[in-house]
Design a protein around this motif. Structure first.
Motif, PDB file in Angstrom:
ATOM      1  N   ALA A 127       0.825  -1.214   0.000  1.00 31.19           N
ATOM      2  CA  ALA A 127       0.000   0.000   0.000  1.00 31.19           C
ATOM      3  C   ALA A 127       0.860   1.266   0.000  1.00 31.19           C
ATOM      4  O   ALA A 127       0.460   2.294  -0.559  1.00 31.19           O
ATOM      5  CB  ALA A 127      -0.941  -0.006   1.205  1.00 31.19           C
ATOM      6  N   GLU A 128       2.042   1.192   0.609  1.00 35.46           N
ATOM      7  CA  GLU A 128       2.950   2.339   0.647  1.00 35.46           C
ATOM      8  C   GLU A 128       3.738   2.501  -0.653  1.00 35.46           C
ATOM      9  O   GLU A 128       4.500   3.456  -0.805  1.00 35.46           O
ATOM     10  CB  GLU A 128       3.929   2.196   1.808  1.00 35.46           C
ATOM     11  N   GLY A 129       3.570   1.555  -1.572  1.00 36.11           N
ATOM     12  CA  GLY A 129       4.240   1.652  -2.860  1.00 36.11           C
ATOM     13  C   GLY A 129       5.642   1.077  -2.895  1.00 36.11           C
ATOM     14  O   GLY A 129       6.383   1.312  -3.851  1.00 36.11           O
ATOM     15  N   ALA A 130       6.028   0.307  -1.860  1.00 38.14           N
ATOM     16  CA  ALA A 130       7.347  -0.333  -1.869  1.00 38.14           C
ATOM     17  C   ALA A 130       7.391  -1.359  -3.004  1.00 38.14           C
ATOM     18  O   ALA A 130       6.382  -1.973  -3.353  1.00 38.14           O
ATOM     19  CB  ALA A 130       7.628  -1.007  -0.530  1.00 38.14           C
ATOM     20  N   ASP A 131       8.564  -1.547  -3.571  1.00 41.39           N
ATOM     21  CA  ASP A 131       8.762  -2.472  -4.682  1.00 41.39           C
ATOM     22  C   ASP A 131       8.871  -3.900  -4.154  1.00 41.39           C
ATOM     23  O   ASP A 131       9.930  -4.316  -3.682  1.00 41.39           O
ATOM     24  CB  ASP A 131      10.030  -2.062  -5.447  1.00 41.39           C
ATOM     25  N   ILE A 132       7.762  -4.648  -4.183  1.00 40.40           N
ATOM     26  CA  ILE A 132       7.746  -6.051  -3.742  1.00 40.40           C
ATOM     27  C   ILE A 132       8.400  -6.866  -4.862  1.00 40.40           C
ATOM     28  O   ILE A 132       7.821  -7.051  -5.928  1.00 40.40           O
ATOM     29  CB  ILE A 132       6.313  -6.560  -3.477  1.00 40.40           C
ATOM     30  N   THR A 133       9.618  -7.329  -4.615  1.00 35.75           N
ATOM     31  CA  THR A 133      10.371  -8.012  -5.673  1.00 35.75           C
ATOM     32  C   THR A 133      10.348  -9.530  -5.540  1.00 35.75           C
ATOM     33  O   THR A 133      10.773 -10.228  -6.454  1.00 35.75           O
ATOM     34  CB  THR A 133      11.830  -7.505  -5.693  1.00 35.75           C
TER      35      THR A 133
END
Length: 136
Positions: free
Chosen positions: A89-95
């Motif tokens: 939701a915070e826009g972190a890049d889930i890799t």
């Protein structure tokens, strides 16, 4: 030997980008900062993080052009699914999406703007119950 604090030092291209990533998504605070350098801490037992700009003269000449690569900063947490939802939701890049390994490790990874991999882990018993981390 008694270790009072654990710190990881990472050399990156853009110190401010990693500083902002760790403060925005992982609750770190800036303890010290100067041109090409920042020291990050938390109020709990998480490892402290020092970020150094690639090429900075405090590094030995043979190490100045190296950047953090091939490693992961790993945090063992509780409530892994909630953390994954929060970071998404915070826009972190889930890799690496949330997954469970046969040996009982549940994990996912995010990557900061400099390519630093942060892995969040929660351990479960074979029956699926979450193991509590007693800090030891």
């Amino acid at each position: 030997m008694r270790v009072s604090v654990s710190t990881i030092s990472l050399t990156v291209e853009n110190v401010q980008a990693s500083r902002d990533f760790f403060t925005a998504h992982f609750g770190y605070q800036v303890a010290m900062e100067a041109d090409g350098f920042v020291s990050l801490t938390r109020d709990d037992d998480a490892v402290a993080i020092v970020l150094l700009r690639r090429g900075i003269e405090v590094l030995p000449p043979e190490r100045r052009d190296e950047c953090a690569a091939g490693l992961a900063v790993v945090f063992t947490v509780t409530g892994l699914e909630a953390e994954e939802k929060r970071l998404r939701a915070e826009g972190a890049d889930i890799t690496m999406p949330l997954r469970e390994e046969p040996w009982g490790e549940r994990l996912f990874q995010v990557t900061d703007p400099n390519g630093i991999v942060v892995q969040l882990v929660e351990w479960v018993t074979p029956s699926g119950a979450v193991q509590q981390d007693d800090g030891q």
